[in-house]
Structures are given as C-alpha cells and as structure tokens.
Design a protein around this motif. Structure first.
Motif, mmCIF file in Angstrom:
data_model
loop_
_atom_site.group_PDB
_atom_site.id
_atom_site.type_symbol
_atom_site.label_atom_id
_atom_site.label_comp_id
_atom_site.label_asym_id
_atom_site.label_seq_id
_atom_site.Cartn_x
_atom_site.Cartn_y
_atom_site.Cartn_z
ATOM 1 N N LEU A 1 38.574 113.435 -5.383
ATOM 2 C CA LEU A 1 39.627 114.413 -5.960
ATOM 3 C C LEU A 1 39.063 115.699 -6.433
ATOM 4 O O LEU A 1 38.121 115.531 -7.237
ATOM 5 C CB LEU A 1 40.399 113.546 -7.014
ATOM 6 N N ASP A 2 39.765 116.787 -6.001
ATOM 7 C CA ASP A 2 39.491 117.941 -6.341
ATOM 8 C C ASP A 2 40.595 118.897 -7.154
ATOM 9 O O ASP A 2 41.603 118.984 -6.518
ATOM 10 C CB ASP A 2 38.844 118.780 -5.338
ATOM 11 N N PRO A 3 40.405 119.221 -8.329
ATOM 12 C CA PRO A 3 39.377 119.522 -9.353
ATOM 13 C C PRO A 3 39.108 118.172 -10.191
ATOM 14 O O PRO A 3 38.058 118.362 -11.001
ATOM 15 C CB PRO A 3 39.635 120.658 -9.933
ATOM 16 N N GLN A 4 39.762 117.270 -9.784
ATOM 17 C CA GLN A 4 39.705 116.267 -10.919
ATOM 18 C C GLN A 4 38.405 115.532 -11.234
ATOM 19 O O GLN A 4 37.926 115.210 -12.232
ATOM 20 C CB GLN A 4 40.616 114.786 -10.691
ATOM 21 N N SER A 5 37.541 115.498 -9.917
ATOM 22 C CA SER A 5 36.189 114.954 -10.192
ATOM 23 C C SER A 5 35.159 115.840 -10.915
ATOM 24 O O SER A 5 33.947 115.480 -11.628
ATOM 25 C CB SER A 5 35.501 114.669 -8.718
ATOM 26 N N GLU A 6 35.791 117.119 -10.988
ATOM 27 C CA GLU A 6 34.918 118.226 -11.806
ATOM 28 C C GLU A 6 34.864 118.046 -13.178
ATOM 29 O O GLU A 6 33.966 118.588 -13.723
ATOM 30 C CB GLU A 6 35.283 119.648 -11.198
ATOM 31 N N TYR A 7 36.127 117.660 -13.630
ATOM 32 C CA TYR A 7 36.159 117.569 -15.249
ATOM 33 C C TYR A 7 36.395 116.002 -15.581
ATOM 34 O O TYR A 7 36.627 115.601 -16.921
ATOM 35 C CB TYR A 7 37.325 118.321 -15.753
ATOM 36 N N VAL A 8 35.702 115.241 -14.863
ATOM 37 C CA VAL A 8 35.976 113.850 -15.360
ATOM 38 C C VAL A 8 35.009 113.507 -16.487
ATOM 39 O O VAL A 8 35.216 112.508 -17.327
ATOM 40 C CB VAL A 8 35.752 112.829 -14.164
ATOM 41 N N SER A 9 33.927 114.099 -16.838
ATOM 42 C CA SER A 9 33.102 114.001 -17.825
ATOM 43 C C SER A 9 33.702 114.155 -19.087
ATOM 44 O O SER A 9 33.183 113.830 -20.160
ATOM 45 C CB SER A 9 31.848 115.352 -17.824
ATOM 46 N N ALA A 10 34.957 114.792 -19.060
ATOM 47 C CA ALA A 10 35.495 114.835 -20.313
ATOM 48 C C ALA A 10 35.745 113.635 -21.106
ATOM 49 O O ALA A 10 36.095 113.576 -22.288
ATOM 50 C CB ALA A 10 36.947 115.785 -20.146
ATOM 51 N N MET A 11 35.954 112.678 -20.221
ATOM 52 C CA MET A 11 35.911 111.272 -20.906
ATOM 53 C C MET A 11 35.045 110.897 -21.937
ATOM 54 O O MET A 11 35.272 110.200 -22.820
ATOM 55 C CB MET A 11 36.190 110.193 -19.786
ATOM 56 N N ASP A 12 33.933 111.352 -21.587
ATOM 57 C CA ASP A 12 32.829 111.087 -22.720
ATOM 58 C C ASP A 12 32.543 112.164 -23.676
ATOM 59 O O ASP A 12 31.500 111.871 -24.468
ATOM 60 C CB ASP A 12 31.297 110.969 -21.653
ATOM 61 N N HIS A 13 33.377 113.091 -23.622
ATOM 62 C CA HIS A 13 33.092 114.240 -24.721
ATOM 63 C C HIS A 13 34.611 114.616 -25.105
ATOM 64 O O HIS A 13 34.823 115.772 -25.299
ATOM 65 C CB HIS A 13 32.486 115.566 -23.978
#
Length: 452
Positions: A373-385
């Motif tokens: 998924l784009d752009p979802q895969s770009e900001y998925v790191s927000a889960m850890d921050h």
C-alpha cells in the motif's frame, strides 16, 4: 465490578455542562433489523461513530462477518461523532440499555469510568477467536489496560502526517533516490527544506498548511513535538504536574515560526491547507484520513510521520478501539458473539487500511498486501513512535484537555500570545484539570485507577 453503580439521574447531574441536545439521533447502517434475521440465533447490537469512507469500509467488514457467521445477526447503528456519541453511550450504560459492542477513542477510555460504564474484555475468549496480546504493539495494548484489566480492544491507530507533493519536491531537489522526501532531523534542517520548497512553489500557494488556527490540530502537533523532546505531563501518581515549560516554549516557537517566516499563510484557515495541497502546495500536515481524499484527487504525493525535528521520532497518534458498554447481565451467547465480532474485524482490517488508518493487528502490518500500500507503507513506522496524550480522564480525542489547552497553543502559533506566557498558562491549566473531578464518577485523576 467492586464499585457502586451510577444511575441515569446521577450521570445527567455529573455531565453538567456537556452538550446533550441532539445527542439521541442516529442513523442505522448495514442490514441489521429489530428482529433476528432468518436463521440467526444471536443478535449483537453495535454502536459506532464511523461515517463517510470509514463508514463504508466498516460496513464492508461487517458484511464479511455476517457472511462467515450466519448464526449471528449484527444490528449496527452509527451515531453522531464527538460529544453526542459519548453522552448517549454513557447514559445507555448507566441506564442498563447499552449496546453489546461499541467503539471509542482509546484516549477517552480512562475517563469513561471503566468498571462502571465499561465492562472488561475476556482475554481468554478473545484468544479463542484469534486475538492475543502478542498480536499488538506493547505500548498500544498497555494504553487499553486499566487497573490490570483490558477495557478496550484496539482496531487501529490514526496519526498526524507530513504529506508532500513529489512533483514540487523533485523540482526543488528534495527527493531521495527512493522517490521519498529527504529526511530531516533538526529544526534548522526543516526550515531549510521549507525554504527550498518555497522557491519551487507556484504563485498564490503557501508552502505548508498546518491548521494554524484550529485548536485540535495545534494541540495534536504540540503533543507530537513535545514528546520528541521527552516532555512529560504528570508524575506516576497523577498528583503532580511535571509539564516542562522550557520544552514547551521550544515547541511553541517552532510552530509559530511557520507563520512568522511566511511558510503558512495566516489568510488560509480551516481545511484550506488540503485544498492548496491538491492545487500544488508542497506540504500539508493532516491526519491519515486524508489519504482517500488525495488518492481521489490523483495527486502524486507521499506521506511520512511528522518530521523528527527534535531528534526523536514521534508523531501524534490516537486509536479507534472496541469496548463493551456496561450491562448488568453481560454474558452468554450475545457476549460471546460480541467478542467474536470485534476479533473478526480486528483480524480482517486490510479493508480498514484503505482509509489510511494503521491497523492495530500486527500480523496485518507485516503482510505483503499491506506493505504494497502506498503511502501507508511509508508511514507504518508511526506505530512504534506514538505520541499520545497523558492517560487521565480529561484526555482523549477532542476531550476536555484539547478544549482547554488547544486554544492556548493556537494563540501562540498565530502570534496573539508570547510562547513563554502561553507555556505558563498551559501548565496552570494542567494543574486545574488534575485537581478536577471526572463528571462520570466524581473522582480526580489520582483517584481514577489509570495504572496499567
């Protein structure tokens, strides 16, 4: 539950100045009916607050559940978002007329008197339906626990993002080899990037939209950057304010500089930032719910968590979560069906991700389908921050904390208040709220049992 009950009359008195007028209207969605559907043995009454694209995605997931579970009829109802929803849900729980399943913002759960107005989840039963603590981000799960018991089952997190236009940033030389915005790790680096983008921006367009006059967005942005600085709110006992005014001033000056240096135009308010972004402005800070909007406008864009300008990644996050509104006779087949329904939706949230939300169920996040998924895969790191509001009764999405402190942030960002004076006002307001009593149960934050 080990605590005295709260009846409808007491609740109405406690709610006091909360808006009640107009809170009882709702529209039915899906295929639920008052009578059980043909062949169904059990009915689950489910209240939610999802409209628009989120509503459509929820209906699709409910229809999938109905197809897989013909013996369970789901009667789903969508209520007005915001205070009217919470007022109606509280009164229904106090009056023993609560639905079998509901949705809340996770930040509001602590203030909803867990044990009185909410029933805890049976984690063993959830595990039978394929949902376990190990399937969630530990910090997200911990936020759902009050007094050692699980009172909310997270469906997602939704976050504030930095949306950027690839065409403008490419022209400005601000795209990396991967086609994404070059990383920024300092305030000086961020404003240097804005300056380069401004030179490549068309006339009549601001460089960035950041909802500078909206109390909710400005509060969310403040929470993100204050968290990046390692700022705290209260001590563990919820009896002392630990809010750091020096750190707050850094954040307030950072937000204000966007306006004073001309990157955000004071003449554009409300949702003009998104409109300008569609028309060619290089940046807008928006919630992830804007993904379908920008997809529909066919904009060539990307989205990252808010930039870690203070060195530590953190972006504001809130969560939609399933809850069990209190029922004096909760149990049996209907309660089991409510657990089964919530677990099914959480486990099959690929459809939900289309709305821009980050699914809470980590097996979905690690799937190949989600990673595409784009752009979802770009900001998925927000889960850890995740930068979240403090775990107190007056916090949570559009809650009292945002209503009281958000306007102070706006006053600083827009220039009507000095940042240092604003920071002092924020700390004083936090002190008053810490001493205030929750209208749901008459207890202060220190008495509220927020320990996980």
């Amino acid at each position: 539950m080990g605590r005295p009950g709260l009846d409808r009359r007491q609740l109405l008195a406690g709610l006091g100045g909360l808006t009640v007028a107009g809170s009882f209207g709702f529209a039915a969605l899906g295929t639920g009916a008052d009578a059980l559907a043909s062949g169904a043995d059990t009915r689950v009454r489910y209240w939610n607050l999802f409209s628009g694209g989120d509503g459509s995605n929820m209906i699709a997931m409910l229809d999938s559940f109905r197809e897989a579970n013909p013996g369970i009829e789901v009667k789903d109802s969508t209520l007005q978002w915001g205070s009217p929803f919470y007022t109606k849900l509280a009164m229904a729980a106090a009056g023993n007329r609560a639905p079998d399943l509901g949705v809340m913002h996770l930040g509001r759960v602590t203030g909803f008197s867990p044990g009185r107005l909410l029933d805890p989840w049976d984690v063993g039963l959830l595990a039978e339906y394929g949902v376990r603590e190990a399937d969630f981000n530990p910090d997200l799960w911990k936020r759902a626990v009050v007094d050692g018991r699980l009172y909310a089952l997270p469906l997602d997190i939704y976050v504030q993002l930095c949306f950027y236009r690839r065409d403008v940033l490419k022209k400005a030389g601000l795209l990396g080899a991967d086609g994404r915005m070059v990383p920024v790790t300092s305030t000086d680096g961020w404003f240097a990037l804005l300056e380069e983008a401004r030179r490549a921006t068309g006339k009549g367009l601001q460089t960035i939209g950041l909802w500078h006059n909206d109390q909710n967005f400005q509060w969310w942005f403040f929470v993100a950057f204050y968290t990046q600085l390692g700022g705290t709110w209260f001590d563990d006992t919820r009896t002392e304010v630990t809010f750091d005014t020096d750190k707050a001033v850094q954040v307030l000056r950072f937000l204000r500089r966007h306006v004073t240096d001309g990157y955000a135009d004071p003449g554009f308010g409300g949702g003009a930032g998104a409109e300008q972004f569609i028309n060619g402005a290089p940046f807008v800070w928006e919630g992830n719910w804007s993904v379908p909007v920008f997809d529909g406008a066919e904009v060539d864009y990307g989205a990252t968590p808010l930039p870690p300008v203070f060195g530590r990644p953190a972006t504001h996050a809130e969560s939609h979560a399933f809850v069990l509104p209190h029922q004096s006779d909760r149990g049996g087949a209907t309660n089991e069906a409510a657990h089964r329904l919530a677990a099914h939706v959480v486990r099959h949230a690929r459809q939900w991700a289309a709305g821009g939300h980050i699914p809470a169920y980590t097996p979905t996040l690690s799937s190949a389908a989600y990673r595409k998924l784009d752009p979802q895969s770009e900001y998925v790191s927000a889960m850890d921050h995740q930068a979240t509001e403090p775990k107190v009764w007056f916090a949570g999405s559009t809650g009292i904390l945002a209503q009281r402190v958000g306007p102070i942030v706006v006053s600083s960002t827009t220039g009507s208040a000095d940042p240092r004076a604003a920071a002092r006002r924020m700390k004083n307001t936090l002190g008053r709220l810490l001493a205030a009593k929750n209208p749901m149960d008459g207890r202060t934050a220190a008495q509220g049992g927020a320990a996980a």
